[in-house]
Design a protein around this motif. Structure first.
Motif, PDB file in Angstrom:
ATOM      1  N   TYR A  30       0.850  -1.201   0.000  1.00  0.00           N
ATOM      2  CA  TYR A  30       0.000   0.000   0.000  1.00  0.00           C
ATOM      3  C   TYR A  30       0.879   1.243   0.000  1.00  0.00           C
ATOM      4  N   ILE A  44      -2.901   4.016  -3.020  1.00  0.00           N
ATOM      5  CA  ILE A  44      -3.031   2.916  -3.981  1.00  0.00           C
ATOM      6  C   ILE A  44      -2.585   1.598  -3.343  1.00  0.00           C
ATOM      7  N   THR A  45      -3.416   0.567  -3.471  1.00  0.00           N
ATOM      8  CA  THR A  45      -3.086  -0.778  -3.022  1.00  0.00           C
ATOM      9  C   THR A  45      -2.628  -1.616  -4.215  1.00  0.00           C
ATOM     10  N   ILE A  46      -1.514  -2.317  -4.055  1.00  0.00           N
ATOM     11  CA  ILE A  46      -0.977  -3.165  -5.120  1.00  0.00           C
ATOM     12  C   ILE A  46      -0.772  -4.572  -4.571  1.00  0.00           C
ATOM     13  N   ASN A  60       0.991  -7.839 -11.858  1.00  0.00           N
ATOM     14  CA  ASN A  60       1.312  -6.478 -11.429  1.00  0.00           C
ATOM     15  C   ASN A  60       2.799  -6.147 -11.563  1.00  0.00           C
ATOM     16  N   ILE A 103       6.688  -3.742  -8.979  1.00  0.00           N
ATOM     17  CA  ILE A 103       5.260  -3.933  -9.220  1.00  0.00           C
ATOM     18  C   ILE A 103       4.593  -2.566  -9.323  1.00  0.00           C
ATOM     19  N   GLY A 104       3.424  -2.540  -9.979  1.00  0.00           N
ATOM     20  CA  GLY A 104       2.748  -1.267 -10.153  1.00  0.00           C
ATOM     21  C   GLY A 104       1.285  -1.427 -10.490  1.00  0.00           C
ATOM     22  N   LYS A 105       0.553  -0.328 -10.329  1.00  0.00           N
ATOM     23  CA  LYS A 105      -0.877  -0.294 -10.642  1.00  0.00           C
ATOM     24  C   LYS A 105      -1.282   1.157 -10.832  1.00  0.00           C
TER      25      LYS A 105
END
Length: 299
Positions: free
Chosen positions: A39, A45-47, A53, A63-65
């Motif tokens: 987070y 943003i939660t990943i 991801n 990782i990303g979102k």
């Protein structure tokens, strides 16, 4: 065998390897079947930790979102994975996990400070049923093979007098991880560090958090922690990258000159066919459960 989380929240502040800025990180317990979740508190943003991801694997696993990333997750995940933690929330106020001393030993200490809590739900693992392999034309290779144990077997070959050919076989237990893997630091070459800094990377890197080499020797005045510290760190990274599977691995990881990118391709390839793996319940799988009980015995 039950799922695990940490017993209480713990927090540290450290420097990110590439941006070189302070990062506050907090590890929080989660309930069963929640998995590993990141987070970004500064972005809201939660990943979730999921293969889909992963957005970059060139210099680290990232990782990303929705355009928000978290970089250099592999050292933390290596320790989390080694301690058999299934459910955890990682809260950050920047885009990179603190590098600490370039190994995962600080994360081991952080997890031990938090303590480990068993949950009511049964623990699941992913068991390799059929060998899968990713290779390159340069001879690099990573593979997952069937086994009732948890093995990481790695070899490297660098044309550098301080490294050369190295190989290490790690038969997993928490105690063995702490003693033989967790203290191995990341490494880099001086000319690469200079280039990376010229493009805005490795800004937090130093001999305090990495082994640095010039063309002929190791520059760190304290030298190495192990004679074969380089290949041991490669195993540390691989354990962290296999955490992207979402379950603790039962099988043998075998690699020559592997990388974050090849590890990512390997996790994707394993999941391409259900013939390659099965998800097992460690409440029901006696043989595999005994492996974990032995591995966790002194943790």
């Amino acid at each position: 065998m039950k799922q695990r989380t940490i017993a209480k929240s713990v927090e540290i502040v450290g420097i990110g390897l590439h941006k070189g800025v302070p990062v506050k990180m907090r590890l929080e317990p989660l309930e069963a079947n929640m998995g590993i979740i990141f987070y970004r508190s500064d972005e809201g943003i939660t990943i979730p930790l999921q293969i889909e991801n992963v957005v970059d694997t060139k210099m680290a696993t990232v990782i990303g979102k929705d355009g928000v990333i978290i970089s250099t997750i592999e050292h933390l995940l290596s320790a989390v994975y080694a301690y058999g933690i299934d459910n955890l929330r990682v809260v950050l106020d920047n885009d990179e996990i603190p590098v600490l001393d370039g190994s995962s030993s600080g994360y081991c200490m952080l997890i031990e400070e938090a303590g480990i809590k068993e949950l009511e739900a049964s623990k699941k693992a992913i068991k390799v049923k059929k060998e899968v392999e990713v290779t390159t034309k340069e001879g690099k290779r990573v593979a997952l093979k069937p086994s009732n144990h948890i093995i990481y077997d790695f070899s490297i070959d660098f044309e550098h007098p301080a490294i050369g050919q190295q190989a290490f076989r790690f038969d997993y237990s928490i105690e063995e991880y702490k003693e033989n893997i967790s203290r191995a630091r990341t490494f880099g070459f001086l000319h690469e560090v200079q280039y990376l800094r010229s493009i805005g990377l490795a800004l937090g890197g130093s001999m305090e958090n990495a082994i640095v080499l010039d063309n002929t020797k190791i520059l760190n005045p304290e030298g190495l922690r192990y004679d074969d510290e380089f290949v041991r760190h490669k195993i540390l990274d691989a354990i962290g990258d296999m955490a992207l599977l979402g379950y603790t691995l039962v099988g043998e990881y075998d690699a020559h000159a592997g990388s974050h990118h090849l590890n990512h391709l390997l996790t994707k390839k394993l999941y391409e066919s259900e013939e390659n793996y099965e998800i097992i319940d460690l409440e029901e799988a006696d043989e595999e459960s005994k492996v974990f009980q032995t591995a966790y015995a002194r943790a």
